[in-house]
Design a protein around this motif. Sequence first.
Motif, PDB file in Angstrom:
ATOM      1  N   UNK A  30      -0.644   9.720   0.729  1.00  0.00           N
ATOM      2  CA  UNK A  30      -1.228   8.659  -0.091  1.00  0.00           C
ATOM      3  C   UNK A  30      -2.723   8.470   0.161  1.00  0.00           C
ATOM      4  N   UNK A  31      -3.316   9.263   1.038  1.00  0.00           N
ATOM      5  CA  UNK A  31      -4.711   9.048   1.416  1.00  0.00           C
ATOM      6  C   UNK A  31      -5.653   8.935   0.221  1.00  0.00           C
ATOM      7  N   UNK A  32      -5.446   9.756  -0.789  1.00  0.00           N
ATOM      8  CA  UNK A  32      -6.355   9.760  -1.937  1.00  0.00           C
ATOM      9  C   UNK A  32      -5.732   9.161  -3.194  1.00  0.00           C
ATOM     10  N   UNK A  33      -4.657   8.399  -3.017  1.00  0.00           N
ATOM     11  CA  UNK A  33      -3.998   7.732  -4.137  1.00  0.00           C
ATOM     12  C   UNK A  33      -4.598   6.345  -4.295  1.00  0.00           C
ATOM     13  N   UNK A  37      -2.136   2.461  -7.863  1.00  0.00           N
ATOM     14  CA  UNK A  37      -1.041   3.392  -8.160  1.00  0.00           C
ATOM     15  C   UNK A  37       0.111   3.275  -7.167  1.00  0.00           C
ATOM     16  N   UNK A  38      -0.162   2.714  -5.989  1.00  0.00           N
ATOM     17  CA  UNK A  38       0.928   2.512  -5.024  1.00  0.00           C
ATOM     18  C   UNK A  38       1.359   1.051  -4.977  1.00  0.00           C
ATOM     19  N   UNK A  39       0.851   0.263  -5.928  1.00  0.00           N
ATOM     20  CA  UNK A  39       1.350  -1.097  -6.111  1.00  0.00           C
ATOM     21  C   UNK A  39       0.597  -2.209  -5.418  1.00  0.00           C
ATOM     22  N   UNK A  40      -0.601  -1.942  -4.933  1.00  0.00           N
ATOM     23  CA  UNK A  40      -1.375  -2.982  -4.254  1.00  0.00           C
ATOM     24  C   UNK A  40      -2.591  -3.355  -5.097  1.00  0.00           C
TER      25      UNK A  40
END
Length: 87
Positions: A30-33, A37-40
């Motif tokens: 997830x470093x470059x997400x 997109x991860x919900x935060x």
Amino acid sequence: MSQTFTLDDLKRILLEGSGAPEGTGLSGDILDTEFSDIGYDSLALLETAGRVEREYGIELDEAVVGDASTPRAFLDAVSAHLMTPAA
């Protein structure tokens, strides 16, 4: 005293402050997400920044939250503060 701030530290603080958004996760690469997109959202990042400041005894610039759109950018910003010697 040298401190480090790792991806695991960020994940822990995100979960403690905002929980895990439904349908997303902090596992995998997830470093470059984008945080969105991860919900935060920005509120979750403000909470995270506040927790980091208290736990690590640093003061983050307000721009950190706005500019750090990925975990890698957030880690880099916090690490830069940790490496700067106190005045």
